[in-house]
Scaffold this motif. Sequence first.
Motif, PDB file in Angstrom:
ATOM      1  N   GLY A 163      -0.362   0.168 -18.230  1.00 12.06           N
ATOM      2  CA  GLY A 163      -0.485   1.530 -18.735  1.00 12.06           C
ATOM      3  C   GLY A 163      -1.000   2.488 -17.685  1.00 12.06           C
ATOM      4  N   LEU A 164      -1.962   2.039 -16.860  1.00 14.41           N
ATOM      5  CA  LEU A 164      -2.494   2.907 -15.810  1.00 14.41           C
ATOM      6  C   LEU A 164      -1.500   3.050 -14.673  1.00 14.41           C
ATOM      7  CD1 LEU A 164      -4.822   4.579 -14.700  1.00 14.41           C
ATOM      8  CD2 LEU A 164      -5.740   2.500 -13.666  1.00 14.41           C
ATOM      9  N   ILE A 165      -0.929   1.951 -14.235  1.00  8.83           N
ATOM     10  CA  ILE A 165      -0.020   1.990 -13.095  1.00  8.83           C
ATOM     11  C   ILE A 165       1.205   2.857 -13.392  1.00  8.83           C
ATOM     12  CG2 ILE A 165       1.593   0.563 -11.743  1.00  8.83           C
ATOM     13  CD1 ILE A 165      -0.555  -1.597 -11.736  1.00  8.83           C
ATOM     14  N   GLN A 166       1.713   2.768 -14.625  1.00 12.15           N
ATOM     15  CA  GLN A 166       2.870   3.572 -15.014  1.00 12.15           C
ATOM     16  C   GLN A 166       2.470   4.904 -15.638  1.00 12.15           C
ATOM     17  OE1 GLN A 166       5.228   0.996 -17.580  1.00 12.15           O
ATOM     18  NE2 GLN A 166       6.337   0.197 -15.794  1.00 12.15           N
ATOM     19  N   SER A 167       1.178   5.144 -15.739  1.00 12.83           N
ATOM     20  CA  SER A 167       0.642   6.405 -16.277  1.00 12.83           C
ATOM     21  C   SER A 167       1.211   6.702 -17.664  1.00 12.83           C
ATOM     22  CB  SER A 167       0.933   7.568 -15.315  1.00 12.83           C
ATOM     23  OG  SER A 167       0.071   8.659 -15.562  1.00 12.83           O
ATOM     24  N   ARG A 168       1.107   5.725 -18.562  1.00 21.58           N
ATOM     25  CA  ARG A 168       1.628   5.893 -19.916  1.00 21.58           C
ATOM     26  C   ARG A 168       0.655   6.724 -20.753  1.00 21.58           C
ATOM     27  NH1 ARG A 168       6.654   5.168 -19.568  1.00 21.58           N
ATOM     28  NH2 ARG A 168       6.828   4.704 -21.804  1.00 21.58           N
TER      29      ARG A 168
ATOM     30  N   LEU B  54      -7.440  -1.618  -9.760  1.00 18.70           N
ATOM     31  CA  LEU B  54      -6.345  -1.086 -10.568  1.00 18.70           C
ATOM     32  C   LEU B  54      -5.677   0.094  -9.876  1.00 18.70           C
ATOM     33  CD1 LEU B  54      -7.957  -1.220 -14.131  1.00 18.70           C
ATOM     34  CD2 LEU B  54      -6.025  -2.594 -13.337  1.00 18.70           C
ATOM     35  N   LEU B  55      -6.481   0.946  -9.251  1.00 20.53           N
ATOM     36  CA  LEU B  55      -5.928   2.101  -8.557  1.00 20.53           C
ATOM     37  C   LEU B  55      -5.191   1.701  -7.283  1.00 20.53           C
ATOM     38  CD1 LEU B  55      -8.880   4.605  -9.120  1.00 20.53           C
ATOM     39  CD2 LEU B  55      -6.604   4.701 -10.170  1.00 20.53           C
ATOM     40  N   GLU B  56      -5.559   0.567  -6.697  1.00 19.33           N
ATOM     41  CA  GLU B  56      -4.729   0.016  -5.626  1.00 19.33           C
ATOM     42  C   GLU B  56      -3.348  -0.334  -6.176  1.00 19.33           C
ATOM     43  OE1 GLU B  56      -6.433  -2.521  -2.259  1.00 19.33           O
ATOM     44  OE2 GLU B  56      -7.785  -2.996  -3.931  1.00 19.33           O
ATOM     45  N   GLY B  57      -3.316  -0.857  -7.403  1.00 20.30           N
ATOM     46  CA  GLY B  57      -2.041  -1.173  -8.038  1.00 20.30           C
ATOM     47  C   GLY B  57      -1.180   0.056  -8.256  1.00 20.30           C
ATOM     48  N   VAL B  58      -1.816   1.201  -8.520  1.00 19.53           N
ATOM     49  CA  VAL B  58      -1.051   2.443  -8.686  1.00 19.53           C
ATOM     50  C   VAL B  58      -0.299   2.782  -7.410  1.00 19.53           C
ATOM     51  CG1 VAL B  58      -1.237   4.935  -9.105  1.00 19.53           C
ATOM     52  CG2 VAL B  58      -2.612   3.344 -10.458  1.00 19.53           C
ATOM     53  N   VAL B  59      -0.925   2.505  -6.256  1.00 20.85           N
ATOM     54  CA  VAL B  59      -0.263   2.756  -4.966  1.00 20.85           C
ATOM     55  C   VAL B  59       0.798   1.687  -4.694  1.00 20.85           C
ATOM     56  CG1 VAL B  59      -0.619   2.855  -2.465  1.00 20.85           C
ATOM     57  CG2 VAL B  59      -2.249   3.981  -4.012  1.00 20.85           C
ATOM     58  N   LYS B  60       0.484   0.434  -4.944  1.00 20.23           N
ATOM     59  CA  LYS B  60       1.413  -0.654  -4.611  1.00 20.23           C
ATOM     60  C   LYS B  60       2.616  -0.708  -5.549  1.00 20.23           C
ATOM     61  CE  LYS B  60      -2.252  -3.611  -2.735  1.00 20.23           C
ATOM     62  NZ  LYS B  60      -3.058  -4.848  -2.962  1.00 20.23           N
TER      63      LYS B  60
ATOM     64  N   ARG C  17      -2.970   0.738   5.367  1.00 15.91           N
ATOM     65  CA  ARG C  17      -4.306   0.156   5.217  1.00 15.91           C
ATOM     66  C   ARG C  17      -4.682   0.204   3.748  1.00 15.91           C
ATOM     67  NH1 ARG C  17      -8.583   2.387   8.314  1.00 15.91           N
ATOM     68  NH2 ARG C  17      -7.172   2.925  10.033  1.00 15.91           N
ATOM     69  N   PRO C  18      -5.701  -0.543   3.303  1.00 15.33           N
ATOM     70  CA  PRO C  18      -6.065  -0.512   1.894  1.00 15.33           C
ATOM     71  C   PRO C  18      -6.341   0.911   1.405  1.00 15.33           C
ATOM     72  CG  PRO C  18      -7.148  -2.350   2.956  1.00 15.33           C
ATOM     73  CD  PRO C  18      -6.483  -1.554   4.048  1.00 15.33           C
ATOM     74  N   VAL C  19      -5.708   1.276   0.307  1.00 13.80           N
ATOM     75  CA  VAL C  19      -5.855   2.613  -0.263  1.00 13.80           C
ATOM     76  C   VAL C  19      -5.580   2.516  -1.755  1.00 13.80           C
ATOM     77  CG1 VAL C  19      -3.458   3.216   0.285  1.00 13.80           C
ATOM     78  CG2 VAL C  19      -5.121   5.036  -0.097  1.00 13.80           C
ATOM     79  N   ALA C  20      -6.270   3.334  -2.512  1.00 15.23           N
ATOM     80  CA  ALA C  20      -6.114   3.368  -3.961  1.00 15.23           C
ATOM     81  C   ALA C  20      -6.057   4.824  -4.390  1.00 15.23           C
ATOM     82  CB  ALA C  20      -7.286   2.657  -4.649  1.00 15.23           C
ATOM     83  N   GLY C  21      -5.543   5.088  -5.593  1.00 14.24           N
ATOM     84  CA  GLY C  21      -5.524   6.478  -6.037  1.00 14.24           C
ATOM     85  C   GLY C  21      -4.687   6.683  -7.266  1.00 14.24           C
ATOM     86  N   LYS C  22      -4.646   7.938  -7.710  1.00 10.76           N
ATOM     87  CA  LYS C  22      -3.923   8.277  -8.928  1.00 10.76           C
ATOM     88  C   LYS C  22      -3.348   9.676  -8.817  1.00 10.76           C
ATOM     89  CE  LYS C  22      -2.536   7.674 -13.212  1.00 10.76           C
ATOM     90  NZ  LYS C  22      -1.463   8.668 -13.012  1.00 10.76           N
ATOM     91  N   THR C  23      -2.113   9.808  -9.306  1.00 10.77           N
ATOM     92  CA  THR C  23      -1.445  11.106  -9.376  1.00 10.77           C
ATOM     93  C   THR C  23      -1.839  11.823 -10.663  1.00 10.77           C
ATOM     94  OG1 THR C  23       0.419   9.995 -10.420  1.00 10.77           O
ATOM     95  CG2 THR C  23       0.564  10.363  -8.056  1.00 10.77           C
ATOM     96  N   GLY C  24      -1.584  13.114 -10.678  1.00  9.50           N
ATOM     97  CA  GLY C  24      -1.776  13.913 -11.883  1.00  9.50           C
ATOM     98  C   GLY C  24      -0.777  15.053 -11.899  1.00  9.50           C
TER      99      GLY C  24
END
Length: 341
Positions: free
Chosen positions: A110-115, A214-220, A232-239
Amino acid sequence: MYSESGKPYLSLAEQNPVEAALICIDKTSGAIKALVGGKDYGQTEFNRATQAKRQPGSSFKPIIYAAGLDKDLTPASVLMDTPLVFGGSTPWSPQNFDRKFNGPTLLRTGLIQSRNIVSIRILQHIGVDYAVRYAQQLGITSPLDANLSLALGSSGVSLAEMVTAYNCFNNGGNRVLPFYIAKIMDRLGRVIYLHQPQTEPVMAPNTAYIMTHLLEGVVKEGTGWRLKALGRPVAGKTGTTNDFRDAWFIGLTPQVTAGVWVGQDNLATLGTGETGGQAASPILLEFLQKALAKALVEDFPVPSGIVFQALRGVGGNIVLEAFKAPEEALPVEGGAVSWIP
């Protein structure tokens, strides 16, 4: 351009009304490493990184997810991505970005696909008042509307607030207040001001790490894919907000937490397809590529109380996901710890 007589002449092109803001802080101290409040200080001194209050859209969702993880949910909790209808004088039937529903959905997916529906289900489960208090303890100081639209980022906040909140994930669950001035000395070299870091634990370190993972998963695997180019290791979320009025990306690396907002001051649309992934993440990527060019490549530190278990990822592949140990450990290939209707 040419006049009717055939003589060339110059005319000023219409100015692009799109604005952008960026803020980057050291994850441990909170020192502000970079701050951009707009594209031209000469035209306006309004600082869009600290003064503008805009809807954060889906970039607010990780705060709701973190509140759920700190209560009784896990990355493998199952929530129903199915239609919701709320009655009243103005009925509300929230939709996902793709206007589709996927049925039973892992919290992680749900987070990775931003449901959107999954975020609302989490907020229903934990309670709006609890979520508001949780956001405030992470550093959100703007007034928040205490209703279910909070899960979709409907309340206006500043970019600085969002970066402060995300930094709690990056800083082991500790909230640190960003600051501009570290030290002031007089003409004789005497220190007349020395900043004292203001740090407070606001969430369990294992919850903070799970959110970072989990936010690393959003990038990957998800909407933050452009940041993979950082190497390099990075995590984050779009909006992204309704009608593409606001585009956000908040990112974490083991060294810094940074965020970008793009939009127009008059709330006009940026244009169809100008999502956080399209309009904001490339700006943050370019910034981090330069800011971290000489930094060592590090992994996000794993605190005690974390176990990794196999779980099916977004594309059906097996991924290692972080869980709190030992009570939340799952069998190999995962399974539902809880089912949230």
